[in-house]
Design a protein around this motif. Structure first.
Motif, short mmCIF file in Angstrom:
data_model
loop_
_atom_site.label_atom_id
_atom_site.label_comp_id
_atom_site.label_asym_id
_atom_site.label_seq_id
_atom_site.Cartn_x
_atom_site.Cartn_y
_atom_site.Cartn_z
N UNK A 8 0.80 -1.22 0.00
CA UNK A 8 0.00 0.00 0.00
C UNK A 8 0.83 1.27 0.00
N UNK A 9 2.10 1.18 0.44
CA UNK A 9 2.93 2.37 0.47
C UNK A 9 4.14 2.21 1.35
N UNK A 10 4.73 3.34 1.74
CA UNK A 10 5.91 3.40 2.60
C UNK A 10 5.50 4.04 3.92
N UNK A 11 5.84 3.41 5.03
CA UNK A 11 5.44 3.92 6.34
C UNK A 11 6.57 4.73 6.97
N UNK A 12 6.20 5.79 7.67
CA UNK A 12 7.14 6.59 8.44
C UNK A 12 6.82 6.41 9.91
N UNK A 13 7.83 5.94 10.67
CA UNK A 13 7.62 5.70 12.09
C UNK A 13 8.99 5.62 12.76
N UNK A 14 9.02 5.58 14.10
CA UNK A 14 10.28 5.46 14.82
C UNK A 14 10.96 4.13 14.51
N UNK A 15 12.27 4.16 14.46
CA UNK A 15 13.05 2.96 14.16
C UNK A 15 12.86 1.89 15.22
N UNK A 16 12.94 0.64 14.78
CA UNK A 16 12.92 -0.52 15.68
C UNK A 16 11.71 -0.48 16.61
N UNK A 17 10.54 -0.28 16.04
CA UNK A 17 9.34 -0.10 16.85
C UNK A 17 8.57 -1.39 17.13
N UNK A 18 8.96 -2.50 16.54
CA UNK A 18 8.24 -3.73 16.84
C UNK A 18 8.67 -4.89 15.97
N UNK A 19 8.48 -6.11 16.48
CA UNK A 19 8.87 -7.31 15.73
C UNK A 19 8.03 -7.48 14.48
N UNK A 75 3.64 0.27 40.71
CA UNK A 75 4.05 1.25 39.70
C UNK A 75 5.56 1.46 39.75
N UNK A 76 6.09 1.57 40.95
CA UNK A 76 7.55 1.73 41.10
C UNK A 76 8.29 0.54 40.51
N UNK A 77 7.77 -0.67 40.75
CA UNK A 77 8.41 -1.87 40.21
C UNK A 77 8.39 -1.86 38.68
N UNK A 78 7.26 -1.44 38.10
CA UNK A 78 7.18 -1.38 36.63
C UNK A 78 8.18 -0.37 36.08
N UNK A 79 8.28 0.79 36.70
CA UNK A 79 9.23 1.82 36.23
C UNK A 79 10.65 1.28 36.30
N UNK A 80 10.99 0.60 37.38
CA UNK A 80 12.34 0.06 37.53
C UNK A 80 12.64 -0.99 36.47
N UNK A 81 11.65 -1.85 36.18
CA UNK A 81 11.86 -2.89 35.16
C UNK A 81 12.01 -2.26 33.79
N UNK A 82 11.15 -1.31 33.45
CA UNK A 82 11.21 -0.67 32.13
C UNK A 82 12.53 0.07 31.94
N UNK A 83 13.00 0.74 32.98
CA UNK A 83 14.23 1.52 32.86
C UNK A 83 15.49 0.66 32.84
N UNK A 84 15.36 -0.61 33.24
CA UNK A 84 16.53 -1.51 33.25
C UNK A 84 16.73 -2.25 31.93
N UNK A 85 15.76 -2.18 31.03
CA UNK A 85 15.84 -2.94 29.78
C UNK A 85 16.80 -2.30 28.79
N UNK A 86 17.43 -3.13 28.00
CA UNK A 86 18.32 -2.67 26.93
C UNK A 86 17.56 -2.74 25.61
N UNK A 87 17.23 -1.57 25.05
CA UNK A 87 16.43 -1.53 23.84
C UNK A 87 17.27 -1.40 22.58
N UNK A 88 18.58 -1.59 22.71
CA UNK A 88 19.41 -1.48 21.50
C UNK A 88 19.20 -2.68 20.59
#
Length: 291
Positions: free
Chosen positions: A234-245, A278-291
């Motif tokens: 249908x076309x070419x999409x513009x979105x943030x890099x590495x946004x999903x599997x 909520x604090x636990x979720x923030x800590x888990x999210x901030x510890x992940x390596x998204x590279x």
């Protein structure tokens, strides 16, 4: 007669859950009980707090003022319960998560689920403008938002930075390029997220800045749908890099006019950020390596 604690709690949950029936389910009471509590609160206030319609409920102007107070009361009540119950409160419970991009949110949720398998998770994707509004209105516990606005009322932890790219089929004549320019895309159909998304705003602003217009565009609600549209030709999409599997099999090519990096952060109202789940979720999210 003064409004009581139960009335404020019922009102807060009706707003957070979007309906009287959903609030009753979350509170473990009858819908009739929730309805009566809210009706009595409205009588005490002397003004309607909610508009009722087929889609659910929405706040009146007076309701907006009272909801902020009611939700802070619920948060304080939860904090007290956590203190009384200790870490047993971490073994169950409920957390409402929203995001404007799928990959960081779903990775964080996956890790959180492994750590707290019995916690009920309510997750939804929204356009950037809607997600930031819901957090500002305290309609969610925590959000993963790209380029969130600054607010003294929010806890904010940066988790990744990314730039915008073009998603193309490998067979596209442009797929072998190291860098694309807007002028390379003017003859293409460009797929963008819906109006109100950060991507739509960033792309439109860049078009105005560089004086280039895309004659053919398609707007879609989610990144997975955008990727499927690319797969279907249908076309070419513009979105943030590495946004999903879901984008595996597509080629990502940087776009010169969209070279800025955009920060994705975990956001929560400061009082909710101190709640254990909520604090636990923030800590888990901030510890992940998204590279």
């Amino acid at each position: 007669m003064r409004a009581n604690h139960h009335q404020f709690v019922a009102f807060a949950y009706v707003v957070r859950e979007g309906s009287f029936s959903a609030a009753a389910t979350r509170l473990g009471v009858t819908q009739s009980a929730v309805t009566q509590h809210v009706a009595k609160l409205e009588k005490q206030v002397g003004s309607p707090l909610l508009f009722r319609n087929r889609e659910g409920v929405s706040l009146t102007r007076t309701g907006e003022e009272f909801y902020d107070l009611a939700d802070r009361l619920v948060t304080l009540d939860t904090a007290i319960t956590e203190r009384l119950e200790g870490f047993e409160a971490m073994e169950r419970g409920h957390i409402k998560i929203i995001a404007n991009a799928p990959l960081p949110a779903l990775r964080a949720i996956s890790q959180f689920r492994q750590a707290y398998p019995d916690v009920e998770i309510d997750f939804a994707l929204y356009a950037w403008s809607t997600a930031t509004r819901l957090l500002r209105e305290r309609r969610a516990d925590v959000g993963l938002i790209t380029d969130p606005p600054r607010s003294e009322d929010w806890e904010r932890v940066s988790i990744l930075k990314a730039r915008y790219v073009a998603y193309l089929l490998p067979s596209s004549p442009l797929a072998g390029r190291d860098l694309l320019h807007f002028r390379d895309l003017t003859d293409e159909t460009i797929i963008l997220p819906e109006t109100g998304s950060l991507t739509e705003r960033v792309v439109r602003e860049a078009q105005v800045k560089h004086g280039i217009r895309f004659p053919r565009t398609i707007t879609m609600t989610t990144f997975p749908l955008m990727c499927e549209a690319v797969f279907q030709g249908a076309g070419i999409a513009l979105f943030l890099a590495n946004s999903g599997l879901i984008s595996r099999g597509l080629v990502e090519v940087p776009v010169a006019e969209l070279s800025a990096s955009h920060e994705t952060a975990v956001i929560a109202p400061k009082d909710r950020a101190r709640l254990r789940l909520v604090k636990a979720f923030i800590e888990i999210a901030s510890s992940l390596d998204f590279r």
